[in-house]
Structure formats: structure tokens, C-alpha cells
Design a protein around this motif. Structure first.
Motif, PDB file in Angstrom:
ATOM      1  N   ASN A 101       0.843  -1.206   0.000  1.00 22.12           N
ATOM      2  CA  ASN A 101       0.000   0.000   0.000  1.00 22.12           C
ATOM      3  C   ASN A 101       0.872   1.249   0.000  1.00 22.12           C
ATOM      4  O   ASN A 101       2.044   1.198   0.415  1.00 22.12           O
ATOM      5  N   PRO A 102       0.347   2.383  -0.455  1.00 18.95           N
ATOM      6  CA  PRO A 102       1.158   3.609  -0.490  1.00 18.95           C
ATOM      7  C   PRO A 102       1.510   4.093   0.901  1.00 18.95           C
ATOM      8  O   PRO A 102       0.733   3.966   1.843  1.00 18.95           O
TER       9      PRO A 102
ATOM     10  N   GLN B 268       2.503  10.633   2.730  1.00 17.12           N
ATOM     11  CA  GLN B 268       3.298  11.654   2.058  1.00 17.12           C
ATOM     12  C   GLN B 268       4.166  12.401   3.069  1.00 17.12           C
ATOM     13  O   GLN B 268       3.746  12.676   4.199  1.00 17.12           O
TER      14      GLN B 268
ATOM     15  N   CYS C 155       3.861   9.247  -8.449  1.00 16.96           N
ATOM     16  CA  CYS C 155       2.934   8.134  -8.626  1.00 16.96           C
ATOM     17  C   CYS C 155       1.649   8.642  -9.270  1.00 16.96           C
ATOM     18  O   CYS C 155       1.097   9.668  -8.853  1.00 16.96           O
TER      19      CYS C 155
ATOM     20  N   CYS D 290      -1.351   8.196  -6.271  1.00 11.46           N
ATOM     21  CA  CYS D 290      -1.345   8.945  -5.005  1.00 11.46           C
ATOM     22  C   CYS D 290      -0.456  10.178  -5.034  1.00 11.46           C
ATOM     23  O   CYS D 290      -0.515  10.998  -4.110  1.00 11.46           O
TER      24      CYS D 290
ATOM     25  N   ARG E 259       2.830  10.307  -4.785  1.00 10.30           N
ATOM     26  CA  ARG E 259       4.074  10.189  -4.035  1.00 10.30           C
ATOM     27  C   ARG E 259       5.269  10.171  -4.983  1.00 10.30           C
ATOM     28  O   ARG E 259       5.189   9.691  -6.104  1.00 10.30           O
TER      29      ARG E 259
ATOM     30  N   CYS F  38      -1.652   1.122  -5.654  1.00  7.96           N
ATOM     31  CA  CYS F  38      -1.798   2.229  -6.600  1.00  7.96           C
ATOM     32  C   CYS F  38      -1.968   1.719  -8.023  1.00  7.96           C
ATOM     33  O   CYS F  38      -2.777   2.246  -8.785  1.00  7.96           O
TER      34      CYS F  38
ATOM     35  N   GLN G  22      -5.409   0.285  -8.346  1.00 11.82           N
ATOM     36  CA  GLN G  22      -6.411   1.348  -8.376  1.00 11.82           C
ATOM     37  C   GLN G  22      -6.590   1.899  -9.778  1.00 11.82           C
ATOM     38  O   GLN G  22      -7.705   2.223 -10.198  1.00 11.82           O
TER      39      GLN G  22
END
Length: 225
Positions: free
Chosen positions: A107-108, A111, A127, A130, A132, A146, A149
Motif C-alpha cells: 500500500n502507499p 506523504q 505516482c 497517489c 508520491r 496504486c 487502483q
């Protein structure tokens, strides 16, 4: 039949990937609380559940099931790239080296406050899901979540566009043909509307020219259009 098999395989893959991303790892196993090293750091793809090492070695669990070992990297869950890329396309995901082996985040991560300054110093990209910072190009995602998604397809599941349309719609040829006819009808309506606007503009121009000519012939020096 081939289309049904492809859709079933994709559905199963989506289910276990979703289960992997939702699982909470490194908690104590309820069934083996009295044993040492009972943290749940293994994920069974076939069972779609996380287990401890005592669970997978017991007679109750099928020894032929596919397992993934989850590790910790800076307090976040990661999986070895060598293990998961056998079952999931992890291309375009940023990988990190942990004890000499490459791993990817499930998972991310949160930040950082100085994200902009780190981007300016280290270069790279962001990314697509998200935002990042990503160090290495041509990577586009920071984690498996990500990429899932954004629904980037698997390389092994890529099909030509006409065949893919038939697989998604179904195995009934009538359904496929009707969908194509509906698309053609929409395109024809757009062409008619565009053509009608051009005809209206031409008529307006003709009327304007006729009006000017009439006033000029009648000898009127000033007129309003």
C-alpha cells in the motif's frame, strides 16, 4: 468458453489481490497464541487469508497452496518482488532493496512534508495514483495498491481490441453485434447534427448577401444588418 475462462481468472486475481491489500499482518495468531513466532506474516493466495507459519505447516492447510511472505520495510508491509511477480505483473512499480533483495510496497506510504524539495533534489517522477515521489523511471506507481487502483492490465491477459470487446460483452454474437450497431447509430447522429449546423450557417450567409444586394440596388446608402 475462452472468454469465460479469462474473465474468471481475472475475477479470482482481483479477489486475492484485494484480500492481500486489506489484510493486517504481523499480529499474533489466535490459534497459536501459546507458540513462539506466531505473527501472521504469510498470505495464502488460494485461501485469500493471512496465516502464521504454524498454520501453513499444519495438516489442516493444503501444502500445495501458493504462499507469499510479507516483510517489514520502514514500518510498512512489503513483499519480495521475486515471489509476487510469479502471480502478478509488478512492472512499473517502484522497487526497493531489502537485504540484497528487491521488494515492493503493498500500500502507499504517507506523504512527507518536504515532498516538493525532495523532487527538486532527486529528480524522478510522481505516482499516478497517489502522487508520491518515485525515484526511478520508467516506474509509474509506488505500490501494488496504486497500480490496482488505476487498473493497469496484466501483460499475460492483453488481447487485441476486437477480441477483448467480445470477451467483455459475452459469448453471444447477437449481443456483440447489437453493441456495435448502437455505436454506429450514435456516430451517425453526430454526423447528422454536424451537417445540419453547416446547412444552417450557409442559409444565413445567403440571406445576408441577398439583403445587402437588395439595399445596394435600391440606392440606400446606410443600412443595418
Amino acid at each position: 468458453m475462452v472468454g469465460c475462462k479469462i474473465r474468471l481468472r481475472k475475477r479470482k486475481q482481483a479477489e486475492w489481490v484485494s484480500g492481500l491489500l486489506r489484510s493486517k499482518f504481523f499480529g499474533s495468531c489466535v490459534d497459536h497464541g501459546e507458540l513462539r513466532k506466531n505473527e501472521r506474516n504469510l498470505f495464502c493466495i488460494d485461501c485469500n487469508l493471512c496465516f502464521c507459519k504454524h498454520c501453513v505447516t499444519s495438516a489442516a492447510h493444503d501444502c500445495l497452496h501458493r504462499l507469499l511472505q510479507i516483510c517489514k520495510y520502514v514500518y510498512h508491509d512489503v513483499v519480495r518482488l521475486h515471489d509476487i511477480q510469479k502471480h502478478l505483473d509488478c512492472s512499473l512499480i517502484q522497487a526497493y532493496k531489502i537485504n540484497g533483495e528487491k521488494a515492493v510496497h503493498l500500500n502507499p506510504r504517507p506523504q512527507l512534508k518536504d515532498t516538493k524539495s525532495s523532487k527538486a533534489k532527486g529528480g524522478g517522477t510522481s505516482c499516478e495514483a497517489c502522487g508520491r515521489h518515485i525515484q526511478d523511471l520508467p516506474n509509474r506507481f509506488c505500490s501494488i495498491a496504486c497500480k490496482s487502483q488505476r487498473r493497469i492490465p496484466m501483460k499475460s491477459d492483453s488481447l487485441p481490441a476486437p477480441l477483448l470487446n467480445r470477451v467483455i460483452i459475452g459469448s453471444n454474437p447477437g449481443m456483440v453485434e447489437s453493441s456495435f450497431e448502437a455505436k454506429e447509430d450514435v456516430e451517425q447522429e453526430k454526423k447528422r447534427a454536424k451537417k445540419g449546423s453547416h446547412v444552417l450557417e450557409n442559409r444565413t450567409l445567403k440571406y445576408t448577401i441577398s439583403f445587402i444586394c437588395c439595399h445596394y440596388i435600391c440606392g440606400m446608402e446606410e443600412f443595418d444588418i
